[in-house]
Design a protein around this motif. Structure first.
Motif, PDB file in Angstrom:
ATOM      1  N   SER A 143     -13.182  -4.027  -3.121  1.00  0.00           N
ATOM      2  CA  SER A 143     -14.068  -5.189  -3.221  1.00  0.00           C
ATOM      3  C   SER A 143     -15.306  -4.972  -2.382  1.00  0.00           C
ATOM      4  CB  SER A 143     -13.331  -6.440  -2.752  1.00  0.00           C
ATOM      5  OG  SER A 143     -14.225  -7.528  -2.720  1.00  0.00           O
ATOM      6  N   GLU A 144     -16.370  -5.555  -2.858  1.00  0.00           N
ATOM      7  CA  GLU A 144     -17.629  -5.404  -2.139  1.00  0.00           C
ATOM      8  C   GLU A 144     -17.613  -6.110  -0.798  1.00  0.00           C
ATOM      9  OE1 GLU A 144     -20.944  -7.250  -4.067  1.00  0.00           O
ATOM     10  OE2 GLU A 144     -19.711  -8.852  -4.923  1.00  0.00           O
ATOM     11  N   VAL A 145     -16.623  -6.949  -0.590  1.00  0.00           N
ATOM     12  CA  VAL A 145     -16.553  -7.651   0.688  1.00  0.00           C
ATOM     13  C   VAL A 145     -15.583  -6.985   1.639  1.00  0.00           C
ATOM     14  CG1 VAL A 145     -17.237  -9.841  -0.340  1.00  0.00           C
ATOM     15  CG2 VAL A 145     -14.824  -9.211  -0.233  1.00  0.00           C
ATOM     16  N   THR A 146     -15.102  -5.760   1.314  1.00  0.00           N
ATOM     17  CA  THR A 146     -14.175  -5.054   2.192  1.00  0.00           C
ATOM     18  C   THR A 146     -14.879  -4.716   3.498  1.00  0.00           C
ATOM     19  OG1 THR A 146     -13.051  -4.102   0.278  1.00  0.00           O
ATOM     20  CG2 THR A 146     -12.713  -3.037   2.403  1.00  0.00           C
ATOM     21  N   PRO A 147     -14.243  -4.978   4.624  1.00  0.00           N
ATOM     22  CA  PRO A 147     -14.904  -4.728   5.918  1.00  0.00           C
ATOM     23  C   PRO A 147     -15.021  -3.235   6.219  1.00  0.00           C
ATOM     24  CG  PRO A 147     -12.658  -5.454   6.256  1.00  0.00           C
ATOM     25  CD  PRO A 147     -12.924  -5.612   4.808  1.00  0.00           C
ATOM     26  N   VAL A 148     -16.012  -2.880   7.001  1.00  0.00           N
ATOM     27  CA  VAL A 148     -16.229  -1.497   7.430  1.00  0.00           C
ATOM     28  C   VAL A 148     -15.055  -1.060   8.299  1.00  0.00           C
ATOM     29  CG1 VAL A 148     -17.748   0.046   8.746  1.00  0.00           C
ATOM     30  CG2 VAL A 148     -18.750  -1.711   7.287  1.00  0.00           C
ATOM     31  N   GLY A 149     -14.651   0.237   8.150  1.00  0.00           N
ATOM     32  CA  GLY A 149     -13.514   0.768   8.892  1.00  0.00           C
ATOM     33  C   GLY A 149     -12.185   0.632   8.143  1.00  0.00           C
ATOM     34  N   GLU A 150     -12.233   0.014   6.991  1.00  0.00           N
ATOM     35  CA  GLU A 150     -10.991  -0.122   6.199  1.00  0.00           C
ATOM     36  C   GLU A 150     -10.554   1.244   5.720  1.00  0.00           C
ATOM     37  OE1 GLU A 150      -7.926  -2.472   4.551  1.00  0.00           O
ATOM     38  OE2 GLU A 150      -9.573  -3.035   5.892  1.00  0.00           O
ATOM     39  N   ARG A 151      -9.276   1.566   5.857  1.00  0.00           N
ATOM     40  CA  ARG A 151      -8.708   2.846   5.461  1.00  0.00           C
ATOM     41  C   ARG A 151      -8.079   2.737   4.082  1.00  0.00           C
ATOM     42  NH1 ARG A 151      -7.515   6.763   9.408  1.00  0.00           N
ATOM     43  NH2 ARG A 151      -8.290   6.219  11.477  1.00  0.00           N
ATOM     44  N   PHE A 152      -8.145   3.822   3.340  1.00  0.00           N
ATOM     45  CA  PHE A 152      -7.527   3.922   2.026  1.00  0.00           C
ATOM     46  C   PHE A 152      -6.802   5.248   1.946  1.00  0.00           C
ATOM     47  CE2 PHE A 152     -11.370   1.380   1.713  1.00  0.00           C
ATOM     48  CZ  PHE A 152     -10.909   0.222   1.102  1.00  0.00           C
ATOM     49  N   SER A 153      -5.535   5.216   1.652  1.00  0.00           N
ATOM     50  CA  SER A 153      -4.734   6.440   1.585  1.00  0.00           C
ATOM     51  C   SER A 153      -5.078   7.215   0.336  1.00  0.00           C
ATOM     52  CB  SER A 153      -3.240   6.105   1.596  1.00  0.00           C
ATOM     53  OG  SER A 153      -2.885   5.467   2.809  1.00  0.00           O
ATOM     54  N   LEU A 154      -5.185   8.550   0.544  1.00  0.00           N
ATOM     55  CA  LEU A 154      -5.481   9.446  -0.563  1.00  0.00           C
ATOM     56  C   LEU A 154      -4.281  10.339  -0.813  1.00  0.00           C
ATOM     57  CD1 LEU A 154      -9.127  10.524   0.438  1.00  0.00           C
ATOM     58  CD2 LEU A 154      -8.421   8.730  -1.173  1.00  0.00           C
ATOM     59  N   THR A 155      -4.151  10.821  -2.007  1.00  0.00           N
ATOM     60  CA  THR A 155      -3.066  11.738  -2.347  1.00  0.00           C
ATOM     61  C   THR A 155      -3.325  13.077  -1.699  1.00  0.00           C
ATOM     62  OG1 THR A 155      -2.794  10.642  -4.464  1.00  0.00           O
ATOM     63  CG2 THR A 155      -1.841  12.828  -4.236  1.00  0.00           C
ATOM     64  N   ASN A 156      -2.342  13.626  -0.957  1.00  0.00           N
ATOM     65  CA  ASN A 156      -2.518  14.885  -0.252  1.00  0.00           C
ATOM     66  C   ASN A 156      -2.324  16.058  -1.203  1.00  0.00           C
ATOM     67  OD1 ASN A 156       0.237  14.196  -0.433  1.00  0.00           O
ATOM     68  ND2 ASN A 156       0.748  15.785   1.090  1.00  0.00           N
ATOM     69  N   ALA A 157      -2.834  17.225  -0.814  1.00  0.00           N
ATOM     70  CA  ALA A 157      -2.709  18.449  -1.604  1.00  0.00           C
ATOM     71  C   ALA A 157      -1.445  19.179  -1.201  1.00  0.00           C
ATOM     72  CB  ALA A 157      -3.922  19.342  -1.392  1.00  0.00           C
ATOM     73  N   VAL A 158      -0.926  20.017  -2.097  1.00  0.00           N
ATOM     74  CA  VAL A 158       0.317  20.752  -1.892  1.00  0.00           C
ATOM     75  C   VAL A 158       0.027  22.238  -2.082  1.00  0.00           C
ATOM     76  CG1 VAL A 158       2.667  21.103  -2.668  1.00  0.00           C
ATOM     77  CG2 VAL A 158       1.678  18.802  -2.670  1.00  0.00           C
ATOM     78  N   ASP A 159       0.562  23.090  -1.116  1.00  0.00           N
ATOM     79  CA  ASP A 159       0.421  24.544  -1.214  1.00  0.00           C
ATOM     80  C   ASP A 159       1.804  25.135  -1.004  1.00  0.00           C
ATOM     81  OD1 ASP A 159      -0.125  27.239  -1.022  1.00  0.00           O
ATOM     82  OD2 ASP A 159      -2.025  26.883   0.019  1.00  0.00           O
ATOM     83  N   PRO A 160       2.375  25.884  -1.993  1.00  0.00           N
ATOM     84  CA  PRO A 160       3.724  26.455  -1.844  1.00  0.00           C
ATOM     85  C   PRO A 160       3.812  27.503  -0.754  1.00  0.00           C
ATOM     86  CG  PRO A 160       3.024  26.425  -4.145  1.00  0.00           C
ATOM     87  CD  PRO A 160       1.804  26.119  -3.327  1.00  0.00           C
ATOM     88  N   ASP A 161       2.697  28.097  -0.334  1.00  0.00           N
ATOM     89  CA  ASP A 161       2.733  29.105   0.700  1.00  0.00           C
ATOM     90  C   ASP A 161       3.118  28.466   2.035  1.00  0.00           C
ATOM     91  OD1 ASP A 161       2.031  31.107  -1.074  1.00  0.00           O
ATOM     92  OD2 ASP A 161      -0.111  30.680  -0.824  1.00  0.00           O
ATOM     93  N   THR A 162       3.493  29.332   2.952  1.00  0.00           N
ATOM     94  CA  THR A 162       3.933  28.847   4.250  1.00  0.00           C
ATOM     95  C   THR A 162       3.049  29.401   5.341  1.00  0.00           C
ATOM     96  OG1 THR A 162       5.471  30.702   4.493  1.00  0.00           O
ATOM     97  CG2 THR A 162       6.341  28.687   3.445  1.00  0.00           C
TER      98      THR A 162
END
Length: 811
Positions: A143-162
């Motif tokens: 929303s355009e009224v979302t306050p500054v500093g609000e966090r939004f979780s993103l989908t993380n990346a996956v790497d089969p290597d170790t």
């Protein structure tokens, strides 16, 4: 490639030395190789490492284990080298990233002789996999009224290597409004949060396209990207509004389902989803209203959903909410009132609140046996009702309160006439057209003992033939009691009555269950001719009721008594001898045969006739009175001795008879007069006629009967005294001839005789007979000629005697 091969050769030599040392100590051959080596690549020379003979290796069989259905390694028998048969992928072989060392264990078996070698092949990781996001594109609605500093979780990346080859960091494309912050999980994985660093303005920019890059730590590094599309949501700052704040609608009950009641309209000044409106009921709208009316959420139409009944609900209030589809939705409200108009569509209803059934038939009049309520859900005249029952029933309805009626007893009830009543109660409203309903109740009557047992007749005359066998069934006296159960169970018994000190229960018996009347003894008509007593029938109710009936038992006579000849008197079996002058005139009474029969009048009618007559022209016999008279004068031809046999026959069927034999002797000399032969100064012609004797005898008997009655009355009224000898009866003996016939007694059972019987014979005998108390026998005495009046008077030769001994006399 040359530098890589040199590095690989170095590793092989190092590990061969280590393997040789390990084999010596632990008997396990260990090699380390990187993953993804080409097929055919040589790992080591097993012949030299295991100390085998290359020449004998070709003759012996060597087998290597298969791992997960795959054979990764093989031995070249010509050179003794262990080489890659199939490419090895560390991520497929060791799937768990928590395992730091990935080892492939293989057992090598050598035959002839059998030897087993343990080979461990450690697979090292190489950076052969790039980071990859689960979703290539991530959508965020902010929303355009979302306050500054609000966090939004993103989908993380996956790497089969170790290790260092896994995801190391994230990069976000340049943006004025967003930044990312990298976080590390407990397992060492990396993920990023999107942070709003500057307020959004939908009017300036509705979409923000960002690119997120994940980079691993391998050499060279590999990376993967994902698109982030941020959609700026409009602020919903306008609520929907209805055209009117309230609506009032009239609707007739029983409106068809689907009928449109009203269409509501609300508008929203916002755009897009913020201006799209959904209509719904508020929480203040009852569940019944929502079940009755259907609200279209898209266009605001209210239609009939169920049948509407005025009697259930007359007013429906509802509150309608119009809500926009904004993220922070706003809403507007309006009130709708639906008024239902009544129709006469409901039948009146009857409810039996209480019912007493069964009831006793003697229930008092005006007793309430049921409470009835009536109702009509309609209004006005449609709801006003009238109630009634049939007029020909002994019940009535009485109003007790509003719409409540009492069903009462209006007339006395009689279960014997009607054991139960089906009462139909009808109620009718005053609508147009009127509607009605009815309810039928059954009132069962319980029996009470209110009916006296009734005999079909009040008087029973039962003829009983004498000489009946004891125990013979005389009649069945059955009473009827219309009551039920124990009230109709009847018991019969004879009301006790004594006759000559004999109880009726000694003579008769009645079956207490069915009223069969039996004789307990054999009856004799000549002793008992009739009995009069009462039989009572009593029911088993409480209190018991009873009635009685008079029973008249008439003993019917049988011709069971033979006539007895009492005159002329003679001893048993002897012949009567008489002497008569030969100068006897025609019609002269020679003798009179008298016979009596103790049977009834019909059976005791005696007729006389000659059974034997020496000369039929000389004597005649009157068949009714037994008089024997001369039919002519004697002649010199007639025999001096005549023999007459007379038979006395009764009128029974079959007839019984007795005979007497009379011998007549004629003499030439004249007989002296009766006056000369007796001390009584009477002239012969006075006693010549038998009728005069009969008159005198009957007068004496009447006098004695009167005295007997008076004495009996006096004795009944006083204390019984010792019996005295009966006074001697007057003796009148008139005879001119001596008689050699001895006295004898004759017993008779004839109960209808109540006077002395006087008979005169040619011998001058006087025969008397008088009844004694019922049940006793009669003694008939014959009195011989006396020499004088005084002697005769004192002799008490003619007396009244009573005896219970029975004797019969026959000729």
């Amino acid at each position: 490639m040359e530098q890589k091969d040199l590095l690989w050769i170095r590793y092989v030599f190092v590990f061969i030395f280590a393997a040789a040392l390990f084999h010596t100590v632990f008997a396990v051959t260990h090699y380390t190789i990187p993953e993804e080596m080409d097929e055919g690549s040589v790992i080591a020379n097993l012949v030299s490492d295991l100390g085998l003979d290359l020449k004998s290796l070709g003759k012996r069989t060597m087998r290597l284990d298969v791992v997960a259905n795959k054979k990764y390694l093989e031995v070249n028998k010509d050179t003794g080298e262990l080489y890659i048969l199939e490419r090895i992928d560390r991520e497929s072989l060791c799937t768990s990233k928590s395992v730091t060392t990935c080892v492939l264990k293989v057992d090598a078996t050598l035959e002839n002789p059998i030897r087993m070698f343990n080979i461990e092949l450690e697979i090292t990781d190489i950076n052969d996999n790039a980071p990859r996001f689960r979703r290539d594109t991530m959508y965020l609605d902010i929303s355009e009224v979302t306050p500054v500093g609000e966090r939004f979780s993103l989908t993380n990346a996956v790497d089969p290597d170790t290790g260092s080859n896994s995801v190391k960091t994230y990069y976000l494309s340049e943006s004025d409004h967003f930044i990312i912050e990298i976080q590390t999980g407990r397992d060492g994985s990396k993920f990023a949060d999107l942070i709003l660093k500057k307020s959004l303005d939908r009017e300036k920019q509705t979409l923000h396209n960002l690119l997120l890059t994940a980079v691993d730590g391998g050499v060279p590094a590999r990376s993967g990207t994902a698109s982030i599309i941020v959609r700026v949501l409009d602020t919903n700052d306008n609520a929907p509004q209805f055209d009117k704040d309230s609506y009032t609608i009239n609707l007739t009950e029983n409106a068809p389902i689907g009928r449109l009641v009203v269409k509501l309209n609300a508008t929203d000044k916002d755009e897009s989803s913020n201006s799209e409106i959904i209509y719904s009921y508020s929480l203040y709208t009852s569940e019944k209203t929502q079940q009755t009316f259907r609200l279209n959420p898209d266009n605001g139409e209210i239609r009939v959903k169920e049948m509407i009944n005025y009697e259930d609900f007359r007013i429906y209030d509802m509150e309608i909410i119009a809500t926009d589809k904004g993220v922070n939705s706003l809403s507007g409200k309006c009130k709708v009132k639906i008024l239902i108009t009544d129709m006469n569509d409901n039948h009146p209803e009857i409810s039996i609140k209480s019912l007493s059934s069964p009831v006793k038939e003697d229930i008092p009049v005006n007793t309430v046996i049921a409470l009835v309520s009536v109702s009509d859900k309609d209004s006005g005249e449609n709801g006003q009702v009238d109630i009634h029952i049939s007029d020909n029933l002994p019940f009535a309805l009485k109003e007790s309160s509003d719409n409540y009626y009492e069903l009462i007893i209006s007339e006395p009830l009689d279960r014997e006439k009607m054991p139960e009543y089906d009462i139909t109660i009808t109620v009718t409203d005053r609508g147009n057209p009127p509607l009605s309903d009815n309810e039928t109740i059954t009132v069962e009557l319980l029996d009470v003992n209110d009916n006296v047992p009734q005999f079909p007749q009040t008087f029973y005359t039962i003829p009983v033939m004498e000489n009946n066998p004891p125990g013979a069934l005389l009649s069945s006296l059955t009473a009827i009691d219309p009551d039920l159960h124990e009230n109709q169970y009847l018991v019969y018994f004879i009301i006790e009555k004594e006759i000559v000190n004999t109880s009726m229960s000694m003579l008769f018996s009645i079956n207490p269950e069915n009223g069969n009347l039996y004789a307990l003894k054999t009856f004799d008509y000549e002793i008992e001719k009739e009995f009069l007593f009462h039989i009572e029938a009593r029911d088993s109710g409480v209190p018991p009721l009873s009635s009685n009936v008079t029973v008249h038992i008439i003993i019917m006579d049988q011709n069971d008594n033979t006539p007895v000849i009492v005159s002329p008197w003679r001893a048993h079996g002897s012949v009567v001898e008489e002497k008569i002058p030969r100068s006897t005139d025609k019609g002269t009474l020679i003798a009179k045969v008298i016979a009596i029969d103790s049977d009834s009048v019909h059976n005791s009618r005696i007729t006389y006739q000659f059974l034997q007559n020496t000369d039929a022209t000389l004597f005649s016999l009157d068949q009714y009175n037994g008089e024997i008279r001369t039919m002519r004068m004697f002649s010199y031809r007639d025999s001096r001795h005549q023999r007459l046999v007379v038979i006395a026959k009764d009128n029974g069927e079959p007839a019984l008879s007795a005979t007497v034999t009379i011998k007549l002797s004629t003499v030439e000399t004249a007989l002296k007069t009766y006056a000369d032969m007796t001390e009584v100064p009477l002239e012969y012609d006075i006693f010549s006629d038998l009728n005069l004797y009969l008159v005198i005898g009957l007068g004496s008997v009447s006098f004695l009967l009167l005295i007997t009655i008076l004495v009996t009355i006096v004795l009944k009224c006083q204390k019984p005294k010792p019996s005295k000898a009966a006074p001697p009866s007057r003796n009148s003996v008139i005879s001119e001839r001596n008689s050699t016939i001895a006295d004898s007694t004759l017993v008779s059972n004839d109960a209808y005789w109540y006077s002395l019987f006087l008979a005169e014979t040619r011998k001058g005998k006087l025969v008397v007979r008088q009844p004694v108390p019922k049940g006793s026998r009669y003694i008939v005495s014959s009195i011989p000629r006396s020499t004088g009046l005084t002697e005769t008077s004192n002799s008490a030769a003619s007396t009244l005697q009573a005896s219970t001994t029975t004797s019969s006399s026959s000729t």
